[in-house]
Design a protein around this motif. Structure first.
Motif, mmCIF file in Angstrom:
data_model
loop_
_atom_site.group_PDB
_atom_site.id
_atom_site.type_symbol
_atom_site.label_atom_id
_atom_site.label_comp_id
_atom_site.label_asym_id
_atom_site.label_seq_id
_atom_site.Cartn_x
_atom_site.Cartn_y
_atom_site.Cartn_z
ATOM 1 N N LEU A 185 -6.032 10.211 8.569
ATOM 2 C CA LEU A 185 -7.709 10.799 9.388
ATOM 3 C C LEU A 185 -8.877 10.252 8.927
ATOM 4 O O LEU A 185 -9.764 9.469 9.091
ATOM 5 C CB LEU A 185 -7.402 11.337 10.434
ATOM 6 C CG LEU A 185 -5.989 11.440 11.442
ATOM 7 C CD1 LEU A 185 -5.689 12.580 11.742
ATOM 8 C CD2 LEU A 185 -6.095 10.170 12.215
ATOM 9 N N GLU A 186 -8.504 11.493 7.425
ATOM 10 C CA GLU A 186 -9.731 12.096 6.446
ATOM 11 C C GLU A 186 -10.235 10.504 5.920
ATOM 12 O O GLU A 186 -11.528 10.139 5.911
ATOM 13 C CB GLU A 186 -9.357 12.256 5.437
ATOM 14 C CG GLU A 186 -10.260 12.900 4.373
ATOM 15 C CD GLU A 186 -11.877 13.051 5.126
ATOM 16 O OE1 GLU A 186 -12.896 13.283 4.428
ATOM 17 O OE2 GLU A 186 -11.731 14.007 6.345
ATOM 18 N N ASN A 187 -9.111 9.005 5.871
ATOM 19 C CA ASN A 187 -10.011 8.236 5.045
ATOM 20 C C ASN A 187 -10.155 7.228 5.788
ATOM 21 O O ASN A 187 -10.867 6.065 5.382
ATOM 22 C CB ASN A 187 -8.354 7.690 3.741
ATOM 23 C CG ASN A 187 -8.219 8.451 2.568
ATOM 24 O OD1 ASN A 187 -8.954 9.871 2.475
ATOM 25 N ND2 ASN A 187 -6.593 8.800 2.401
ATOM 26 N N LEU A 188 -10.158 7.213 7.172
ATOM 27 C CA LEU A 188 -10.683 6.202 8.099
ATOM 28 C C LEU A 188 -12.545 6.529 8.095
ATOM 29 O O LEU A 188 -12.867 5.353 8.292
ATOM 30 C CB LEU A 188 -10.181 6.461 9.512
ATOM 31 C CG LEU A 188 -8.734 5.978 10.023
ATOM 32 C CD1 LEU A 188 -8.867 6.760 11.110
ATOM 33 C CD2 LEU A 188 -8.854 4.324 9.679
ATOM 34 N N TYR A 189 -11.883 7.477 8.230
ATOM 35 C CA TYR A 189 -14.084 7.322 7.885
ATOM 36 C C TYR A 189 -14.155 8.096 6.692
ATOM 37 O O TYR A 189 -14.906 7.162 6.122
ATOM 38 C CB TYR A 189 -14.059 9.568 8.397
ATOM 39 C CG TYR A 189 -16.206 9.902 7.858
ATOM 40 C CD1 TYR A 189 -16.698 9.579 8.926
ATOM 41 C CD2 TYR A 189 -15.593 10.430 6.522
ATOM 42 C CE1 TYR A 189 -17.854 10.190 8.355
ATOM 43 C CE2 TYR A 189 -17.104 10.882 6.822
ATOM 44 C CZ TYR A 189 -18.225 10.987 7.697
ATOM 45 O OH TYR A 189 -19.319 10.958 7.098
ATOM 46 N N ARG A 190 -13.889 8.180 5.522
ATOM 47 C CA ARG A 190 -14.241 7.720 4.119
ATOM 48 C C ARG A 190 -14.517 6.575 3.729
ATOM 49 O O ARG A 190 -15.429 5.710 2.931
ATOM 50 C CB ARG A 190 -13.708 8.151 2.815
ATOM 51 C CG ARG A 190 -13.157 10.088 3.381
ATOM 52 C CD ARG A 190 -12.928 10.432 2.087
ATOM 53 N NE ARG A 190 -12.812 11.616 1.882
ATOM 54 C CZ ARG A 190 -11.647 12.482 0.882
ATOM 55 N NH1 ARG A 190 -11.431 12.478 -0.991
ATOM 56 N NH2 ARG A 190 -11.957 14.125 1.308
ATOM 57 N N THR A 191 -13.350 5.475 4.262
ATOM 58 C CA THR A 191 -14.021 4.343 3.963
ATOM 59 C C THR A 191 -13.931 3.290 4.967
ATOM 60 O O THR A 191 -14.927 2.760 4.934
ATOM 61 C CB THR A 191 -12.655 3.446 4.358
ATOM 62 O OG1 THR A 191 -11.195 4.438 3.435
ATOM 63 C CG2 THR A 191 -11.945 2.060 3.284
ATOM 64 N N GLY B 146 0.934 -1.165 0.035
ATOM 65 C CA GLY B 146 0.715 -0.238 0.214
ATOM 66 C C GLY B 146 1.001 1.603 0.421
ATOM 67 O O GLY B 146 1.638 0.995 -0.332
ATOM 68 N N THR B 147 0.104 2.110 0.423
ATOM 69 C CA THR B 147 1.141 3.833 0.889
ATOM 70 C C THR B 147 1.049 4.002 1.363
ATOM 71 O O THR B 147 -0.647 4.548 2.149
ATOM 72 C CB THR B 147 1.268 4.243 -0.919
ATOM 73 O OG1 THR B 147 1.892 5.757 -0.630
ATOM 74 C CG2 THR B 147 -0.213 4.583 -1.475
ATOM 75 N N VAL B 148 0.816 5.482 1.365
ATOM 76 C CA VAL B 148 0.037 6.305 2.336
ATOM 77 C C VAL B 148 -1.281 6.339 1.904
ATOM 78 O O VAL B 148 -1.071 7.566 1.220
ATOM 79 C CB VAL B 148 1.280 7.710 2.673
ATOM 80 C CG1 VAL B 148 3.047 7.315 3.234
ATOM 81 C CG2 VAL B 148 1.662 8.339 2.023
ATOM 82 N N GLY B 149 -1.910 6.914 3.041
ATOM 83 C CA GLY B 149 -3.291 7.428 2.788
ATOM 84 C C GLY B 149 -4.090 5.644 2.053
ATOM 85 O O GLY B 149 -6.027 6.568 2.467
ATOM 86 N N SER B 150 -3.965 4.610 2.307
ATOM 87 C CA SER B 150 -4.567 3.978 1.645
ATOM 88 C C SER B 150 -5.146 2.706 3.660
ATOM 89 O O SER B 150 -4.619 3.427 3.959
ATOM 90 C CB SER B 150 -3.501 2.433 1.338
ATOM 91 O OG SER B 150 -2.626 2.760 0.238
ATOM 92 N N ALA B 151 -6.002 2.452 3.097
ATOM 93 C CA ALA B 151 -6.982 1.899 3.657
ATOM 94 C C ALA B 151 -6.961 0.409 4.459
ATOM 95 O O ALA B 151 -7.600 0.530 2.725
ATOM 96 C CB ALA B 151 -8.890 3.001 3.840
ATOM 97 N N ALA B 152 -6.775 -0.337 5.020
ATOM 98 C CA ALA B 152 -6.960 -1.779 4.659
ATOM 99 C C ALA B 152 -7.446 -1.846 5.743
ATOM 100 O O ALA B 152 -7.862 -1.988 6.433
ATOM 101 C CB ALA B 152 -5.602 -1.983 4.883
ATOM 102 N N TRP B 153 -8.320 -3.169 5.754
ATOM 103 C CA TRP B 153 -9.990 -4.349 6.104
ATOM 104 C C TRP B 153 -8.648 -5.182 6.520
ATOM 105 O O TRP B 153 -8.203 -5.860 5.063
ATOM 106 C CB TRP B 153 -10.345 -4.499 5.319
ATOM 107 C CG TRP B 153 -11.594 -2.649 5.192
ATOM 108 C CD1 TRP B 153 -12.141 -2.497 4.424
ATOM 109 C CD2 TRP B 153 -12.353 -2.456 6.079
ATOM 110 N NE1 TRP B 153 -12.867 -1.089 4.334
ATOM 111 C CE2 TRP B 153 -13.396 -1.228 5.261
ATOM 112 C CE3 TRP B 153 -12.678 -2.397 7.594
ATOM 113 C CZ2 TRP B 153 -14.012 -0.331 6.316
ATOM 114 C CZ3 TRP B 153 -13.517 -2.120 8.295
ATOM 115 C CH2 TRP B 153 -14.308 -0.755 7.441
ATOM 116 N N SER B 154 -8.304 -5.265 7.826
ATOM 117 C CA SER B 154 -8.025 -6.415 8.342
ATOM 118 C C SER B 154 -8.618 -8.126 8.165
ATOM 119 O O SER B 154 -9.636 -7.893 8.826
ATOM 120 C CB SER B 154 -6.946 -6.779 9.156
ATOM 121 O OG SER B 154 -6.276 -5.367 9.225
ATOM 122 N N ASP B 155 -8.183 -9.599 7.309
ATOM 123 C CA ASP B 155 -8.902 -10.525 7.880
ATOM 124 C C ASP B 155 -8.292 -11.238 9.251
ATOM 125 O O ASP B 155 -8.271 -12.244 9.718
ATOM 126 C CB ASP B 155 -8.692 -11.488 6.882
ATOM 127 C CG ASP B 155 -9.480 -11.310 6.047
ATOM 128 O OD1 ASP B 155 -10.585 -11.698 6.007
ATOM 129 O OD2 ASP B 155 -9.342 -10.845 4.773
#
Length: 371
Positions: free
Chosen positions: A343-349, A148-157
């Protein structure tokens, strides 16, 4: 009355009184305890919790954040809020905030210890009925530039505790070892440990992770000029690409680290503990501690572990670009420009999942819907 008998009589009367009170309380408890088919947890995962306090507030979604900026991204948007103090929470964040949609936000404090203590306090708080609650753990993290990269948002398994290892001074590691880290009570870095701690690795509900990912995979993510400049220094993808929503796994450890060798060990250790199913992409401090606290609450049927989702967004790289030192990468993490977008992408995702649960609660109430 004989003065020598008086103490005996007094003790007898007190003992009788306490026994009567105990019987009365037992009768009251019995009248409030489910019996028959309801006493067992249904196959759907909708638990019946014994002794839920009358008037406890039901919660549809509990958003778990670790420090104030992570909470703020939700609090600024989903209010107004009721502030509910909870005994045992961090003194820095002593209350849970809940809105009229039964969405709540709590903040644990940073690190393993704060996360475990605060989550346990929440899980056993009499103010809330959490039996049907969906938990969204949402925080920033270091990101593996190979995933990923800075700003990427990841859902974990998978959640892996990177801190539960033995470590040998790298200058004195045995000949042929590619790292100074190895699993506890193993003989070399390539051996999988026995998982004696029972907190080394957790697997999340894949159905919930899939639902969360599918709801958010196409959202437009935030970025910044500083983040673009930082990722442009990497010569490979996805490090030098724009951030996206991804699905890969999170490791926890209270020690902040930086370096390609440590990153390679994080990848290796994640594969070991997940039997080659996990893919390391985010490094943070709290997730295994948070999940273990929820697991202990689930053992008393207060929460449902099938309703836990973990979302992490990359605020900085876990290793340097070519030509940069590991020390410069770590000490200069704040200059990579990923903090605000993450921080913003936590909300958007994360918000698409939150809003879908609220808007379609009849579908989500009994468990993750099939769609």
């Amino acid at each position: 009355m004989n003065k020598n008998i008086t103490p005996f009589v007094t003790r007898f009367r007190l003992t009788s009184l306490f026994a009567a009170l105990a019987l009365a309380l037992a009768g009251c408890a019995a009248s409030n305890t489910p019996s028959g088919p309801q006493a067992s947890a249904p196959a759907s995962g909708a638990f019946v919790q014994q002794g839920t306090p009358a008037g406890a507030r039901p919660v549809k979604v509990m958003i778990v954040t670790m420090f104030a900026p992570e909470a703020k991204t939700w609090l600024d948007r989903l209010g107004p809020w009721d502030s509910i103090p909870v005994a045992g929470l961090s003194p820095d964040y002593p209350a849970v905030q809940c809105n009229h949609d039964d969405v709540c936000v709590m903040t644990t404090g940073m690190g393993h210890t704060n996360a475990a203590a605060s989550t346990m306090a929440l899980a056993f708080a009499p103010q809330f009925d959490l039996r049907q609650t969906y938990f969204l753990v949402a925080g920033i993290a270091g990101v593996n530039p190979q995933q990923g990269t800075v700003g990427s948002a990841a859902w974990s398994d998978w959640l892996v505790d990177f801190g539960l290892q033995w470590e040998i001074d790298p200058d004195h590691r045995p000949k042929g070892w590619h790292t100074g880290y190895l699993g506890i009570n193993t003989k070399n870095p390539g051996e999988k440990p026995a998982l004696d701690y029972r907190t080394e690795v957790f697997q999340l509900n894949a159905k919930l992770t899939s639902a969360a990912y599918n709801l958010s995979r196409d959202v437009a993510l935030s970025d910044s000029p500083e983040a673009k400049a930082a990722r442009a220094k990497y010569r490979y993808a996805p490090a030098n690409h724009a951030p996206t929503v991804i699905r890969c796994d999170s490791i926890a450890g209270d020690t902040w680290w930086s370096g390609a060798e440590l990153g390679a060990r994080a990848t290796e250790f994640t594969r070991q503990l997940t039997d080659n199913k996990g893919v390391y992409c985010m490094t943070q401090q709290e997730d295994n501690a948070t999940f273990e606290a929820l697991k202990r609450a689930a053992a008393t049927q207060r929460v449902n572990l099938n309703r836990v989702a973990v979302l992490r967004a990359g605020s900085d790289f876990d290793r340097p670009y070519k030509g940069q030192s590991s020390a410069a990468n770590l000490l200069g993490y704040a200059g990579q420009g990923g903090f605000a977008p993450a921080l913003e992408n936590l909300y958007r995702t994360g918000n698409p999942l939150v809003q879908d649960i609220v808007a379609h609660w009849d579908d989500w109430r009994a468990g993750v819907p099939s769609r």
